[in-house]
Every structure is written in C-alpha cells, then in structure tokens.
Design a protein around this motif. Structure first.
Motif, PDB file in Angstrom:
ATOM      1  N   MET A  38      -2.736   8.083   7.204  1.00 47.21           N
ATOM      2  CA  MET A  38      -3.180   7.377   6.006  1.00 47.21           C
ATOM      3  C   MET A  38      -3.373   8.322   4.822  1.00 47.21           C
ATOM      4  N   VAL A  39      -2.866   7.882   3.669  1.00 49.66           N
ATOM      5  CA  VAL A  39      -3.024   8.618   2.412  1.00 49.66           C
ATOM      6  C   VAL A  39      -3.730   7.702   1.425  1.00 49.66           C
ATOM      7  N   ARG A  40      -4.844   8.181   0.879  1.00 46.46           N
ATOM      8  CA  ARG A  40      -5.557   7.411  -0.141  1.00 46.46           C
ATOM      9  C   ARG A  40      -4.843   7.620  -1.468  1.00 46.46           C
ATOM     10  N   VAL A  41      -4.217   6.549  -1.995  1.00 48.40           N
ATOM     11  CA  VAL A  41      -3.472   6.657  -3.255  1.00 48.40           C
ATOM     12  C   VAL A  41      -4.299   6.215  -4.458  1.00 48.40           C
ATOM     13  N   THR A  42      -5.316   5.396  -4.235  1.00 44.27           N
ATOM     14  CA  THR A  42      -6.314   5.038  -5.251  1.00 44.27           C
ATOM     15  C   THR A  42      -7.645   4.974  -4.506  1.00 44.27           C
ATOM     16  N   PRO A  43      -8.758   4.849  -5.217  1.00 40.73           N
ATOM     17  CA  PRO A  43     -10.033   4.743  -4.494  1.00 40.73           C
ATOM     18  C   PRO A  43     -10.083   3.576  -3.502  1.00 40.73           C
ATOM     19  N   ASP A  44      -9.284   2.528  -3.738  1.00 41.79           N
ATOM     20  CA  ASP A  44      -9.348   1.336  -2.900  1.00 41.79           C
ATOM     21  C   ASP A  44      -8.119   1.082  -2.042  1.00 41.79           C
ATOM     22  N   ILE A  45      -7.060   1.880  -2.186  1.00 44.58           N
ATOM     23  CA  ILE A  45      -5.796   1.577  -1.516  1.00 44.58           C
ATOM     24  C   ILE A  45      -5.282   2.794  -0.753  1.00 44.58           C
ATOM     25  N   THR A  46      -4.856   2.545   0.496  1.00 47.04           N
ATOM     26  CA  THR A  46      -4.195   3.600   1.272  1.00 47.04           C
ATOM     27  C   THR A  46      -2.761   3.191   1.574  1.00 47.04           C
ATOM     28  N   PHE A  47      -1.904   4.195   1.679  1.00 48.01           N
ATOM     29  CA  PHE A  47      -0.575   4.022   2.255  1.00 48.01           C
ATOM     30  C   PHE A  47      -0.716   4.492   3.690  1.00 48.01           C
ATOM     31  N   ASP A  48      -0.438   3.602   4.630  1.00 44.69           N
ATOM     32  CA  ASP A  48      -0.583   3.901   6.046  1.00 44.69           C
ATOM     33  C   ASP A  48       0.817   4.133   6.625  1.00 44.69           C
ATOM     34  N   PHE A  49       1.198   5.402   6.730  1.00 49.25           N
ATOM     35  CA  PHE A  49       2.526   5.753   7.211  1.00 49.25           C
ATOM     36  C   PHE A  49       2.591   5.546   8.721  1.00 49.25           C
ATOM     37  N   MET A  50       3.714   4.975   9.155  1.00 47.52           N
ATOM     38  CA  MET A  50       3.908   4.691  10.570  1.00 47.52           C
ATOM     39  C   MET A  50       5.345   5.056  10.927  1.00 47.52           C
ATOM     40  N   SER A  51       5.499   5.889  11.953  1.00 49.40           N
ATOM     41  CA  SER A  51       6.834   6.299  12.395  1.00 49.40           C
ATOM     42  C   SER A  51       7.538   5.144  13.098  1.00 49.40           C
ATOM     43  N   THR A  52       8.851   5.079  12.877  1.00 46.50           N
ATOM     44  CA  THR A  52       9.663   4.066  13.542  1.00 46.50           C
ATOM     45  C   THR A  52      11.081   4.583  13.737  1.00 46.50           C
TER      46      THR A  52
END
Length: 150
Positions: A38-52
């Motif tokens: 998980m990367v916090r891109v704003t105080p309220d939003i994360t980008f949750d990276f998932m391998s596939t």
C-alpha cells in the motif's frame, strides 16, 4: 457522500510498482498488508498494489502537483531515462504540455500504467489562458457552453 478510500492496482510485481511510485513521486515508503503493498497517495487514499499473472489492463492515474513538486518529479523521470510524452495518446514524445498555463507530462510505471503529473487542473485556465485546454474549446464548439464541476 461516499469518499474514495483505496484503489487496487494490479501489477506484475507489487513491491516494485509500489517502490517505483514512492520514489518517483516522493511519497512515504509503501506498507505491506497481507498480499497488498500500500502507498498513501493522499491523506485519505491509498493505492493498494497487488501482484498478478493475469493480463493487466493499463490504467491512467493523474496527480495534481505544485510547480516545485513537478520539477522534482520530472527530474526523477529524466534521471531514470523514462520515456515521457506531452499527451495521453503518446504522440509527442520527449515534451511536456502547457495546458491551462501549467505544465503536464505522462510516463508509464513498470506494469504499463500511465502516470500523469499536472500543475493545473483540467480547464482551470479557462479560455483566457495562453494555452487553453483543447477539451474546453471542443466542448464549447459542440455544446455552446463550458462545463462546470461543482
């Protein structure tokens, strides 16, 4: 009102993609939570990276940044030797745009997702801008009015 909390970003390698984003954008280090990175891109939003291993449909992620942040991020893009474009269709390689009298540029992450950094929100310069966003002029030509976001 519903607020966006997170977005799952499919990746070939979740850790590598998360590290790329944090390094290029100057964000806090990623946090591993189960199978997500998980990367916090704003105080309220994360980008949750998932391998596939599945096919990845490239997505577009635009970040509104300050002029100083643009300089730092764009320097990192250039230092890494990344290909960049001034347009979303990737026709104008090696240039930035000046839409809305700001600056903007597109580049890809390791999984092919398109990242964009802009210093002015789309349409914010209006028709008075030296470099108006062409989407405004297209909308005005088609409908006779300019869109408003509220």
């Amino acid at each position: 009102m519903a607020l966006l909390n997170h977005h799952i970003v499919w990746s070939r390698d979740a850790q590598a993609s998360a590290d790329f984003l944090t390094e290029i954008m100057g964000l806090d280090p990623a946090v591993k939570l189960g199978h997500f990175v998980m990367v916090r891109v704003t105080p309220d939003i994360t980008f949750d990276f998932m391998s596939t291993d599945r096919e990845i449909m490239a997505q577009h992620y635009a970040f509104l940044v300050t002029e100083d942040e643009f300089d730092l991020i764009f320097t990192r893009v250039q230092e890494r030797g990344l290909t960049y474009w001034s347009d979303p269709r990737h026709h104008d390689e090696g240039n930035i745009n000046r839409l809305d009298d700001g600056r903007g540029v597109y580049f890809n992450d390791p999984s092919g997702h398109e990242l964009e950094i802009i210093t002015r929100a789309y349409g914010s310069g209006g028709l008075e801008a030296e470099h108006p966003n062409p989407l405004l002029t297209e909308e005005l030509a088609e409908s006779g009015t300019l869109p408003t976001l509220s």
